[in-house]
Write a protein that holds these residues in place. Structure first.
Motif, PDB file in Angstrom:
ATOM      1  N   LEU A 291       1.213  17.104  -8.567  1.00 25.99           N
ATOM      2  CA  LEU A 291       0.334  17.474  -9.678  1.00 25.99           C
ATOM      3  C   LEU A 291       0.425  18.971  -9.955  1.00 25.99           C
ATOM      4  O   LEU A 291       0.562  19.411 -11.107  1.00 25.99           O
TER       5      LEU A 291
ATOM      6  N   TRP B 238      -0.988  10.781   0.086  1.00 19.67           N
ATOM      7  CA  TRP B 238      -2.148  11.053  -0.770  1.00 19.67           C
ATOM      8  C   TRP B 238      -2.598  12.510  -0.705  1.00 19.67           C
ATOM      9  O   TRP B 238      -3.064  13.054  -1.698  1.00 19.67           O
ATOM     10  N   LYS B 239      -2.504  13.124   0.485  1.00 14.93           N
ATOM     11  CA  LYS B 239      -3.113  14.448   0.645  1.00 14.93           C
ATOM     12  C   LYS B 239      -2.130  15.589   0.445  1.00 14.93           C
ATOM     13  O   LYS B 239      -2.539  16.702   0.197  1.00 14.93           O
TER      14      LYS B 239
ATOM     15  N   TYR C 139       1.591   4.952  10.629  1.00 14.58           N
ATOM     16  CA  TYR C 139       1.181   4.483   9.307  1.00 14.58           C
ATOM     17  C   TYR C 139       0.067   5.334   8.691  1.00 14.58           C
ATOM     18  O   TYR C 139       0.120   5.664   7.513  1.00 14.58           O
ATOM     19  N   ASP C 140      -0.951   5.706   9.480  1.00 15.48           N
ATOM     20  CA  ASP C 140      -2.049   6.481   8.888  1.00 15.48           C
ATOM     21  C   ASP C 140      -1.550   7.852   8.433  1.00 15.48           C
ATOM     22  O   ASP C 140      -1.972   8.369   7.398  1.00 15.48           O
TER      23      ASP C 140
ATOM     24  N   MET D 195       0.286   7.404   5.091  1.00 10.86           N
ATOM     25  CA  MET D 195      -0.598   7.315   3.927  1.00 10.86           C
ATOM     26  C   MET D 195      -1.238   8.674   3.647  1.00 10.86           C
ATOM     27  O   MET D 195      -1.353   9.098   2.492  1.00 10.86           O
TER      28      MET D 195
ATOM     29  N   PHE E 140       0.937  13.936  -3.383  1.00 10.61           N
ATOM     30  CA  PHE E 140       0.334  13.753  -4.706  1.00 10.61           C
ATOM     31  C   PHE E 140      -0.224  15.063  -5.271  1.00 10.61           C
ATOM     32  O   PHE E 140       0.116  15.448  -6.396  1.00 10.61           O
ATOM     33  N   PRO E 141      -1.054  15.832  -4.502  1.00 12.28           N
ATOM     34  CA  PRO E 141      -1.529  17.119  -5.052  1.00 12.28           C
ATOM     35  C   PRO E 141      -0.385  18.084  -5.347  1.00 12.28           C
ATOM     36  O   PRO E 141      -0.407  18.791  -6.370  1.00 12.28           O
TER      37      PRO E 141
ATOM     38  N   ALA F  70       0.835  -1.202   0.000  1.00 14.42           N
ATOM     39  CA  ALA F  70       0.000   0.000   0.000  1.00 14.42           C
ATOM     40  C   ALA F  70       0.867   1.248   0.000  1.00 14.42           C
ATOM     41  O   ALA F  70       0.606   2.208  -0.731  1.00 14.42           O
TER      42      ALA F  70
ATOM     43  N   ILE G 298       2.743   1.647  -3.554  1.00 13.50           N
ATOM     44  CA  ILE G 298       1.923   2.112  -4.668  1.00 13.50           C
ATOM     45  C   ILE G 298       1.441   3.537  -4.429  1.00 13.50           C
ATOM     46  O   ILE G 298       1.290   4.305  -5.359  1.00 13.50           O
ATOM     47  N   SER G 299       1.219   3.921  -3.154  1.00 14.55           N
ATOM     48  CA  SER G 299       0.772   5.293  -2.911  1.00 14.55           C
ATOM     49  C   SER G 299       1.845   6.299  -3.283  1.00 14.55           C
ATOM     50  O   SER G 299       1.557   7.331  -3.882  1.00 14.55           O
TER      51      SER G 299
ATOM     52  N   GLU H 204       4.240   5.807  -5.340  1.00 10.99           N
ATOM     53  CA  GLU H 204       4.626   5.708  -6.739  1.00 10.99           C
ATOM     54  C   GLU H 204       3.967   6.803  -7.572  1.00 10.99           C
ATOM     55  O   GLU H 204       4.531   7.264  -8.560  1.00 10.99           O
ATOM     56  N   LEU H 205       2.748   7.216  -7.167  1.00 13.59           N
ATOM     57  CA  LEU H 205       2.061   8.288  -7.896  1.00 13.59           C
ATOM     58  C   LEU H 205       2.886   9.564  -7.859  1.00 13.59           C
ATOM     59  O   LEU H 205       3.177  10.172  -8.897  1.00 13.59           O
TER      60      LEU H 205
END
Lengths: 118, 335
Positions: free
Chosen positions: B319, B311-312, B303-304, B307, B315-316, B155, B158-159, B161-162
């Motif tokens: 982008l 993601w928060k 861990y939380d 993640m 990744f943004p 998990a 792959i997270s 990797e983005l």
């Protein structure tokens, strides 16, 4: 075009050979003294109980689905980035719209709580 | 196709494999030495001068260790998983150029195995294969800790990797090509870390998570999961996982150095082209030092939060970096 990838093929063959030789060395030279307790799962000294593979949290599944969604979109960015200088502003507008869709997806997943880990 | 060309490929491939395995062995030595210095310990100092033979001693010891297979493990996958994990780590640097073209008595020797125009895509493809090895290792061990460790590793990888993929889009936008050889040549005007500082930082954070290093080493958090996905592995199969982790560290450092830090470029390269590999490895050593430094300094994060961070924030941010870079490139006409 093919010639660019043949050397990688050579390297892959040699890497696979190396990756097989290494554990074979351990197999050939390592001792094998079988004791039943050795083949039990290691749980820090506790006696293991129940199955080793159990049901997993659905969170991991969710992360995998989100990954597939967004990673496919990331892949689209790469060819666009390569030809971007030739295409210029129209490509920027198009990719801006595409990125908007990605962001909407991310915001939706976020608001729905798919990114929370509780 | 002449036999000479194939021989050249074989020699270069062997050089890459030897440098990745030696890189693995001496990164463990480097890490133990640097950690010892940072924690005011002596560290390994027995085997040879400066303990330089320590990795050899460790390797020989592991060869003569017993290999255990848990009774209820899926034997085939259990044996295959370390092999699947290590192969991508060994082959990912195939597309990285070690230098320009050497001229030895009229024989042109290119210091790159291959220079494909899909290099970045190749790197992303190959790095994602090693996730399979780790998942399968955790799954086939029939051990609760191993399975949890494997799932967490998957998990997490792959997270991140983005963000990793998006952080490489920025330099591709600036360079207009995915070929690492051309990306390095374009950095003669200035390293890409100057034009893409955000992408460089994102890349570096993402690769720490990608190779499961501290502070993102949740998959093998000793206190809660014993050793994570390789709990049940011993002997040379454990060594393969270890090799995969450290070879991946070397590989991602090399790719980072190539994309953001000018690769083989350095002073005096025009009068002595053989300095290319030296500069590249110096940069790799610096990046590896940063890896070890971070491990010595920062505690593992929860861990939380890990993640959520991926993601928060990452990744943004990645982008946004891509889009801002695109706007700048479109209106400045590119550097």
């Amino acid at each position: 075009m093919v010639n660019e990838f043949l050397p990688i093929g050579v390297l892959i063959i040699l890497a696979v050979a190396l990756a097989i030789v290494v554990p074979t060395l351990g197999y050939l030279f390592g001792p094998r003294r079988y004791v039943p307790a050795k083949s039990r799962p290691y749980e820090s000294g506790m006696t293991p109980f129940g199955p080793g593979t159990r049901r997993v949290s659905v969170r991991y599944y969710m992360i995998a689905v989100l990954f597939i969604l967004f990673d496919v979109e990331v892949v689209f960015f790469l060819p666009w980035a390569v030809v971007f200088k030739e295409l210029g502003v129209p490509a920027l507008i198009e990719m801006g719209l595409f990125a908007l869709v990605v962001v909407v997806g991310l915001v939706y997943a976020w608001k729905k709580g798919a990114l929370e880990w509780e | 196709m002449e036999p000479g060309v194939i021989l050249e490929w074989v020699i270069k491939s062997v050089v890459i494999l030897i440098s990745m395995t030696a890189g693995f062995a001496y990164t463990t030595w480097y890490e133990r030495k640097v950690l010892a210095k940072m924690q005011v310990r002596i560290g390994p100092n027995r085997a040879g001068p400066f303990a330089l033979l320590q990795p050899v001693a460790d390797g020989i010891k592991l060869i003569f260790k017993e290999e255990l297979v848990p009774a209820e493990a899926d034997k085939l996958i259990f044996n295959l998983a370390p092999v699947i994990t290590v192969i991508p780590a060994l082959i990912v640097t195939a597309v990285v150029p070690w230098g320009g073209v050497l001229d030895i008595n009229g024989f042109k020797l290119s210091l790159a195995l291959t220079d494909t125009n899909l290099a970045i895509l190749y790197i992303m493809t190959v790095t994602s294969i090693s996730v399979y090895g780790i998942t399968l290792a955790g799954w086939s061990s029939n051990n609760k800790y191993a399975m949890l460790g494997g799932l967490r590793a998957t998990a997490q990888m792959i997270s991140y990797e983005l963000a990793l993929g998006l952080s490489l889009v920025g330099p591709v936008l600036v360079a207009g090509t995915m070929s690492l050889g051309k990306i390095v040549e374009m950095q003669q005007g200035g390293w890409f870390i100057l034009f893409q500082p955000v992408a460089a930082i994102i890349y570096f954070i993402a690769i720490i998570a990608e190779v499961n290093r501290a502070p993102f080493d949740m998959p093998e958090a000793e206190q809660e999961l014993t050793a994570g996905y390789h709990t049940e592995y011993s002997g040379m199969k454990f060594a393969l996982f270890f090799m995969a982790e450290y070879a991946k560290m070397v590989a991602v450092s090399m790719i980072g150095a190539t994309v953001f830090l000018g690769g083989y470029l350095g002073p005096f390269l025009d009068i002595a082209p053989w300095l290319g590999p030296v500069w590249l490895w110096v940069k790799v050593a610096v990046l590896l030092f940063v890896f070890i430094w971070i491990r010595a300094t920062s505690p593992r994060i929860r861990y939380d939060r890990l993640m959520a961070f991926g993601w928060k924030i990452l990744f943004p941010l990645a982008l946004a970096n891509v889009l801002v870079t695109a706007v700048v490139v479109a209106f400045m006409g590119g550097k």
